[in-house]
Write a protein that holds these residues in place. Structure first.
Motif, PDB file in Angstrom:
ATOM      1  N   PHE A  80       0.831  -1.203   0.000  1.00 37.01           N
ATOM      2  CA  PHE A  80       0.000   0.000   0.000  1.00 37.01           C
ATOM      3  C   PHE A  80       0.864   1.252   0.000  1.00 37.01           C
ATOM      4  O   PHE A  80       0.575   2.225  -0.706  1.00 37.01           O
ATOM      5  CB  PHE A  80      -0.946   0.020   1.200  1.00 37.01           C
ATOM      6  N   TYR A  84       0.284   3.090  -3.441  1.00 42.17           N
ATOM      7  CA  TYR A  84      -0.642   4.223  -3.305  1.00 42.17           C
ATOM      8  C   TYR A  84       0.018   5.480  -2.738  1.00 42.17           C
ATOM      9  O   TYR A  84       0.006   6.526  -3.381  1.00 42.17           O
ATOM     10  CB  TYR A  84      -1.839   3.849  -2.429  1.00 42.17           C
ATOM     11  N   LYS A 262      -3.913   0.790   4.923  1.00 42.26           N
ATOM     12  CA  LYS A 262      -4.815   0.756   3.767  1.00 42.26           C
ATOM     13  C   LYS A 262      -6.271   0.728   4.217  1.00 42.26           C
ATOM     14  O   LYS A 262      -7.120   1.443   3.661  1.00 42.26           O
ATOM     15  CB  LYS A 262      -4.502  -0.470   2.907  1.00 42.26           C
TER      16      LYS A 262
END
Length: 359
Positions: A80, A84, A262
Motif C-alpha cells: 500500500f 498508493y 490501507k
C-alpha cells in the motif's frame, strides 16, 4: 406560505453561520514503533532474511518477501505504501538517496521519541525514560482537544500501555485506549464488546504491549461511531518483534501494518464524515541498528548507531503528491508536529519549520 419562507430562511442562516464540524479539517496520525528506514525503502534485508538466528523458516520468508532489487522487495513488504502513498502522497527519509529524517532527542527510545513526534520538541531533561509518568509537555493532540474547534473530538489508540501517560490523559481529557484496555465507549457496539472478549482471551506475548489487531480495530470502530476529527493510532508490534530478535515476525508485522493503514484509508473514503477532508501523517519513534553480528538491529538508544534515523510519510487532502523525495535534504522530527499544527490552525508553544509537502 410566509411560514414556509421563514423556515427556509432560518435553515439557510443556520447552515451559513452554525459551527461546521463536518467541514473542518481531519487529521489521522499513525506511528509504527521502531520500523527501520532500511525496510521501508529497501524491503527485506539480506543480512537477516536467511539468518536462522533470527528466522525460523528462511525458505518460507524469502518466498514471501525476497526479490532481486530493493524496489521489488519494498513493494512486496509494504504494497500500500508503494502502490498508493508513493503515487498520491509524500515519503521522506531514503538515506540512500541523500534524503534524511532525524530525531533531535538524544535518548533514542520510545517515550522521548513520541514526545518529540507529538509536541514538536525534544525534552531530554524531563523525558529520559519509558516510565509511566505524565508528560509535562502538551502534545498536538492536547492542544487540539483544548481548542474551540476540536474540543472533545480527539481520540488516541495505542498498543503500548504507556500512551495514557505520554498523552497525559488526566490533564488533556483525551480518551486513550492503549495497552490491554477495553473499549472506552459508553455505549459499546457489538464489535467493541467482541473485541473486549477476544482481547481478554488472547495470550499475552508482551506485558505492556498488545497485538496491533486490537488497537487497529478499536480505532476503526471509533471512526465509524465517535468520528474523531483528530485521531492517533500507534502500532507497536514491529518494535517488540525486533527486540525479540524475530526478523520473520518483524517483517510480517510490517506487512500487516501496511494493510491496516490501507484499511484506515478505505474507511476514510467510504465515510462521508472523513472523505475529502482528511490528511494522514505517518512516522516512527526511533530507528535501530543495522548490524546482525552484534544484534544492533534489535536495539536502539543513544549507544546504537542509526537509532536517530527515521522517516516521514503523509498523504490525503492537504498533501502535495510529490512521491518519494530523492533529492538531498535534511528534515527533523519536530517538523512533523509543526505541519499538523499548520493544518489544524493550532499554534505550537515551540516553533519549527513545517515540512515542504503541504499544499
Amino acid at each position: 406560505m410566509k411560514t414556509r419562507l421563514n423556515i427556509i430562511v432560518i435553515t439557510i442562516l443556520v447552515s451559513l453561520f452554525a459551527p461546521s464540524a463536518i467541514a473542518q479539517e481531519k487529521v489521522i496520525i499513525i506511528t509504527l514503533d521502531g520500523l527501520r528506514w532500511q525496510e521501508l525503502f529497501g524491503g527485506a534485508d539480506k543480512l537477516f532474511i536467511d539468518n536462522k538466528e533470527f528466522v525460523s523458516n528462511p525458505k518460507e520468508l524469502k518466498k514471501r518477501f525476497w526479490a532481486e532489487t530493493p524496489t521489488e522487495r519494498r513493494e512486496k513488504l509494504m504494497p500500500f505504501v508503494w502502490d498508493y502513498i508513493a503515487k498520491n502522497g509524500a515519503i521522506l527519509g531514503n538515506r540512500w538517496e541523500g534524503n534524511y529524517v532525524n530525531l533531535t532527542n538524544t535518548m533514542l527510545f520510545s517515550y522521548p521519541g513520541y514526545n518529540e513526534i507529538l509536541t514538536g520538541k525534544a525534552d531530554d531533561k524531563r523525558i529520559n525514560s519509558n516510565n509511566k509518568t505524565n508528560n509535562p509537555n502538551k502534545t498536538i493532540l492536547e492542544l487540539a482537544n483544548t481548542s474551540k474547534t476540536y474540543k472533545n473530538k480527539v481520540m488516541a489508540f495505542g498498543s503500548w500501555d504507556v500512551f495514557p501517560f505520554i498523552i497525559n490523559e488526566t490533564r488533556s481529557g483525551i480518551p486513550v485506549n492503549a495497552g490491554y484496555r477495553s473499549t472506552l465507549s459508553k455505549k459499546p457496539s457489538e464489535k467493541e464488546l467482541f473485541l473486549d472478549k477476544i482481547q481478554a482471551e488472547t495470550p499475552r506475548r508482551w506485558g505492556g504491549v498488545r497485538f496491533d489487531v486490537f488497537t487497529h480495530n478499536y480505532a476503526l470502530e471509533a471512526m465509524r461511531k465517535e468520528q474523531p476529527d483528530v485521531l492517533f493510532i500507534a502500532y507497536g508490534e514491529t518494535d517488540d518483534f525486533a527486540h525479540d530478535g524475530r526478523y520473520d515476525h518483524y517483517l510480517k508485522s510490517a506487512y500487516r501494518t501496511d494493510q491496516m493503514i490501507k484499511e484506515v484509508w478505505e474507511e476514510v473514503n467510504k465515510n462521508p464524515y472523513y472523505k475529502g477532508k482528511t490528511t494522514l501523517f505517518l512516522t516512527t519513534d526511533h530507528g535501530r541498528g543495522d548490524n546482525g553480528k552484534d544484534n544492533s538491529w534489535r536495539s536502539h538508544g543513544s549507544k546504537i548507531k542509526g537509532a536517530e534515523q527515521t522517516w516521514i510519510m503523509a498523504f490525503g487532502k492537504q498533501i502535495n503528491p510529490v512521491g518519494e523525495e530523492k533529492v538531498q535534504a535534511q528534515y527533523y522530527v519536530p517538523q512533523f508536529a509543526a505541519s499538523i499544527a499548520e493544518i489544524l490552525n493550532i499554534k505550537l508553544p515551540q516553533a519549527a519549520e513545517k515540512l515542504p509537502v503541504l499544499k
